[in-house]
Design a protein around this motif. Structure first.
Motif, mmCIF file in Angstrom:
data_model
loop_
_atom_site.group_PDB
_atom_site.id
_atom_site.type_symbol
_atom_site.label_atom_id
_atom_site.label_comp_id
_atom_site.label_asym_id
_atom_site.label_seq_id
_atom_site.Cartn_x
_atom_site.Cartn_y
_atom_site.Cartn_z
ATOM 1 N N GLU A 127 0.890 -1.257 -0.055
ATOM 2 C CA GLU A 127 0.070 -0.104 -0.134
ATOM 3 C C GLU A 127 0.737 1.521 0.098
ATOM 4 O O GLU A 127 0.520 2.309 -0.555
ATOM 5 C CB GLU A 127 -0.920 0.232 1.250
ATOM 6 C CG GLU A 127 -2.034 -1.070 1.151
ATOM 7 C CD GLU A 127 -1.338 -2.360 1.943
ATOM 8 O OE1 GLU A 127 -2.458 -2.874 2.379
ATOM 9 O OE2 GLU A 127 -0.274 -2.664 2.127
ATOM 10 N N ASP A 131 0.455 4.851 -1.846
ATOM 11 C CA ASP A 131 0.421 6.224 -1.009
ATOM 12 C C ASP A 131 1.458 7.173 -1.646
ATOM 13 O O ASP A 131 1.344 8.409 -1.666
ATOM 14 C CB ASP A 131 0.644 5.769 0.315
ATOM 15 C CG ASP A 131 -0.275 5.072 0.951
ATOM 16 O OD1 ASP A 131 -1.482 5.043 0.584
ATOM 17 O OD2 ASP A 131 -0.198 4.575 1.954
ATOM 18 N N LYS A 285 3.277 1.942 7.770
ATOM 19 C CA LYS A 285 2.296 1.782 8.363
ATOM 20 C C LYS A 285 2.838 2.393 9.977
ATOM 21 O O LYS A 285 3.925 2.000 10.438
ATOM 22 C CB LYS A 285 2.136 0.329 8.676
ATOM 23 C CG LYS A 285 1.246 -0.152 7.146
ATOM 24 C CD LYS A 285 0.773 -1.533 7.271
ATOM 25 C CE LYS A 285 0.315 -1.997 6.037
ATOM 26 N NZ LYS A 285 1.183 -2.010 4.938
ATOM 27 N N GLU A 315 -0.854 11.583 6.467
ATOM 28 C CA GLU A 315 -1.420 10.457 7.297
ATOM 29 C C GLU A 315 -2.616 9.924 6.572
ATOM 30 O O GLU A 315 -3.282 10.564 6.167
ATOM 31 C CB GLU A 315 -1.723 10.736 8.966
ATOM 32 C CG GLU A 315 -0.411 11.122 9.480
ATOM 33 C CD GLU A 315 -0.878 11.425 11.019
ATOM 34 O OE1 GLU A 315 -1.901 11.435 11.292
ATOM 35 O OE2 GLU A 315 -0.068 11.693 12.098
ATOM 36 N N LEU A 316 -2.888 8.578 6.468
ATOM 37 C CA LEU A 316 -3.943 7.834 6.151
ATOM 38 C C LEU A 316 -4.451 7.029 6.866
ATOM 39 O O LEU A 316 -3.961 6.083 7.669
ATOM 40 C CB LEU A 316 -3.551 7.251 4.494
ATOM 41 C CG LEU A 316 -2.989 8.080 3.624
ATOM 42 C CD1 LEU A 316 -1.512 7.766 3.751
ATOM 43 C CD2 LEU A 316 -3.599 7.810 2.325
ATOM 44 N N ASP A 317 -5.865 6.979 7.227
ATOM 45 C CA ASP A 317 -6.720 6.209 8.185
ATOM 46 C C ASP A 317 -7.360 5.077 7.511
ATOM 47 O O ASP A 317 -8.034 4.327 8.419
ATOM 48 C CB ASP A 317 -7.513 7.308 8.922
ATOM 49 C CG ASP A 317 -6.671 8.305 9.684
ATOM 50 O OD1 ASP A 317 -5.715 7.886 10.398
ATOM 51 O OD2 ASP A 317 -7.160 9.153 10.035
ATOM 52 N N GLN A 318 -7.433 4.964 6.257
ATOM 53 C CA GLN A 318 -7.939 3.589 5.833
ATOM 54 C C GLN A 318 -7.284 2.420 6.352
ATOM 55 O O GLN A 318 -6.057 2.342 6.028
ATOM 56 C CB GLN A 318 -8.332 3.743 4.277
ATOM 57 C CG GLN A 318 -8.537 5.050 3.854
ATOM 58 C CD GLN A 318 -7.682 5.955 3.240
ATOM 59 O OE1 GLN A 318 -6.609 6.042 4.066
ATOM 60 N NE2 GLN A 318 -7.953 6.649 2.181
ATOM 61 N N GLY A 319 -7.954 1.302 6.972
ATOM 62 C CA GLY A 319 -7.539 0.346 7.251
ATOM 63 C C GLY A 319 -6.391 0.727 8.436
ATOM 64 O O GLY A 319 -6.683 1.414 9.478
ATOM 65 N N LYS A 321 -3.459 2.490 10.113
ATOM 66 C CA LYS A 321 -3.129 3.646 9.916
ATOM 67 C C LYS A 321 -1.572 3.722 9.123
ATOM 68 O O LYS A 321 -0.701 3.163 9.549
ATOM 69 C CB LYS A 321 -2.920 4.471 11.256
ATOM 70 C CG LYS A 321 -2.632 6.053 11.025
ATOM 71 C CD LYS A 321 -3.003 6.718 12.429
ATOM 72 C CE LYS A 321 -2.758 8.168 12.194
ATOM 73 N NZ LYS A 321 -2.991 8.930 13.520
ATOM 74 N N ARG A 322 -1.614 4.656 8.089
ATOM 75 C CA ARG A 322 -0.300 4.772 7.101
ATOM 76 C C ARG A 322 0.079 6.322 7.188
ATOM 77 O O ARG A 322 -0.515 7.219 7.355
ATOM 78 C CB ARG A 322 -0.600 4.176 5.689
ATOM 79 C CG ARG A 322 -1.243 2.636 5.734
ATOM 80 C CD ARG A 322 -1.003 2.104 4.543
ATOM 81 N NE ARG A 322 -1.747 3.090 3.285
ATOM 82 C CZ ARG A 322 -2.991 2.843 2.938
ATOM 83 N NH1 ARG A 322 -3.969 2.037 3.781
ATOM 84 N NH2 ARG A 322 -3.547 3.672 2.075
#
Length: 334
Positions: A127, A131, A285, A315-319, A321-322
């Motif tokens: 992923e 990103d 992640k 920052e990405l919060d889908q699933g 956190k990435r």
């Protein structure tokens, strides 16, 4: 009257025997502890097995890996299309492929994307790569004339983008030679063929075959690449053995901080191969369950080294956190 000691000789002898027995047991235990400690020291001092780095030369016969293949395409925003061989292709054709490391068979047999020290996940596009591509598209990162390292490259998508956007030199590095030879290099040829196909439309019928023609017209794309396999310690040594040592303007690395054991060698690569005003882009992640690493542990490690400033970019919060972060030398920010 004769002088005499006032104690029971038989009792004292018994006590001495008991004491000697206790001393013998203590000495034996101490010897065992010493042996155990020596064993632990020897184990700790024994160098961990390394996977020696090697450079891989691209060759025309590697085109056989993309003939009759059905590539997939990554298309994000305004970025150029990026072609790659899908992981499922490897699963279906594993018995037919040259794989001295036995990576393909082991991943299928064990049904895993990671076998520490054997296979480090390079056949899968994680992923974090997507990103980073989205971040590059949004921010308009420029590559023209820059020297780029795609570290832990896997399919090489990030490095391929840099090539298409005019990077002067791109180095691809992955732990496994199988990944480099069976996936990364063929993906470069796939993207060369795509660009050549666009340029050569409308040529005369008696011209060379399209695939050969496209490779000839795009040889400069491949000539700007170098490919390496092996662990980061030996990769660093190999690059530093060159005179002069190449310094990279940009280092891209995705999902590479899952194992805390690798932090020292990863940090060394950044510190010794990044140019003075260069930048590392890291996609990761927050935490990698079952392996132990993650962003917060890596941030702490970097802060203790006090060489880089690490900055959160997204920052990405889908699933799970990435994150996307950057690292720059502190001295270059003064």
């Amino acid at each position: 009257m004769a002088f005499s000691f006032n104690f029971d000789i038989s009792l004292r002898l018994k006590q001495n025997c008991n004491n000697n027995s206790t001393l013998d047991e203590k000495e034996e235990n101490e010897n065992q502890d010493t042996t155990k400690n020596q064993s632990q020291v020897e184990e700790a001092s024994t160098p961990k097995k390394v996977k020696e780095a090697q450079e891989h030369k691209h060759a025309p016969d590697l085109l056989s890996n993309i003939e009759n293949s059905v590539p997939e395409t990554v298309t994000i925003g305004s970025l150029p299309p990026l072609l790659y061989l899908n992981e499922s292709v490897f699963e279906q054709t594993a018995p037919e492929r040259d794989d001295a490391e036995k990576v393909l068979s082991q991943t299928i047999t064990q049904n895993t994307d990671l076998i520490t020290g054997v296979y480090e996940g390079g056949l899968k596009i994680w992923e974090g790569t997507y990103d980073l591509l989205e971040y590059i598209d949004d921010e308009g990162e420029m590559f023209s004339g820059r020297r780029v390292l795609d570290l832990g490259c896997g399919a090489g998508i990030l490095g391929i983008l840099a090539l298409k956007r005019g990077a002067s030199k791109v180095h691809f590095q992955d732990y496994n030679s199988t990944v480099i030879e069976q996936l990364t290099i063929p993906n470069i040829f796939l993207n060369c063929e795509e660009e050549g196909g666009e340029e050569n439309r409308g040529d005369e019928d008696d011209s060379p075959a399209p695939k050969r023609r496209s490779m000839e017209k795009n040889h400069t794309l491949v000539d700007r690449c170098s490919f390496f396999s092996g662990d980061w310690v030996s990769f660093l040594s190999l690059i530093q053995s060159q005179d002069p040592t190449l310094k990279y303007d940009l280092i891209f690395t995705s999902e590479t901080i899952y194992n805390t054991d690798y932090y020292p060698s990863l940090h060394d690569v950044f510190q010794k191969l990044l140019s003075e005003h260069g930048c590392v882009y890291l996609a990761t992640k927050s935490h990698y369950f079952g392996v132990g690493g993650g962003l917060y542990l890596f941030e702490r490690f970097v802060e203790e080294k006090n060489v880089f400033q690490i900055k959160s970019l997204r920052e990405l919060d889908q699933g799970l956190k990435r994150h996307i972060v950057s690292l720059r030398f502190k001295k270059s920010l003064l």
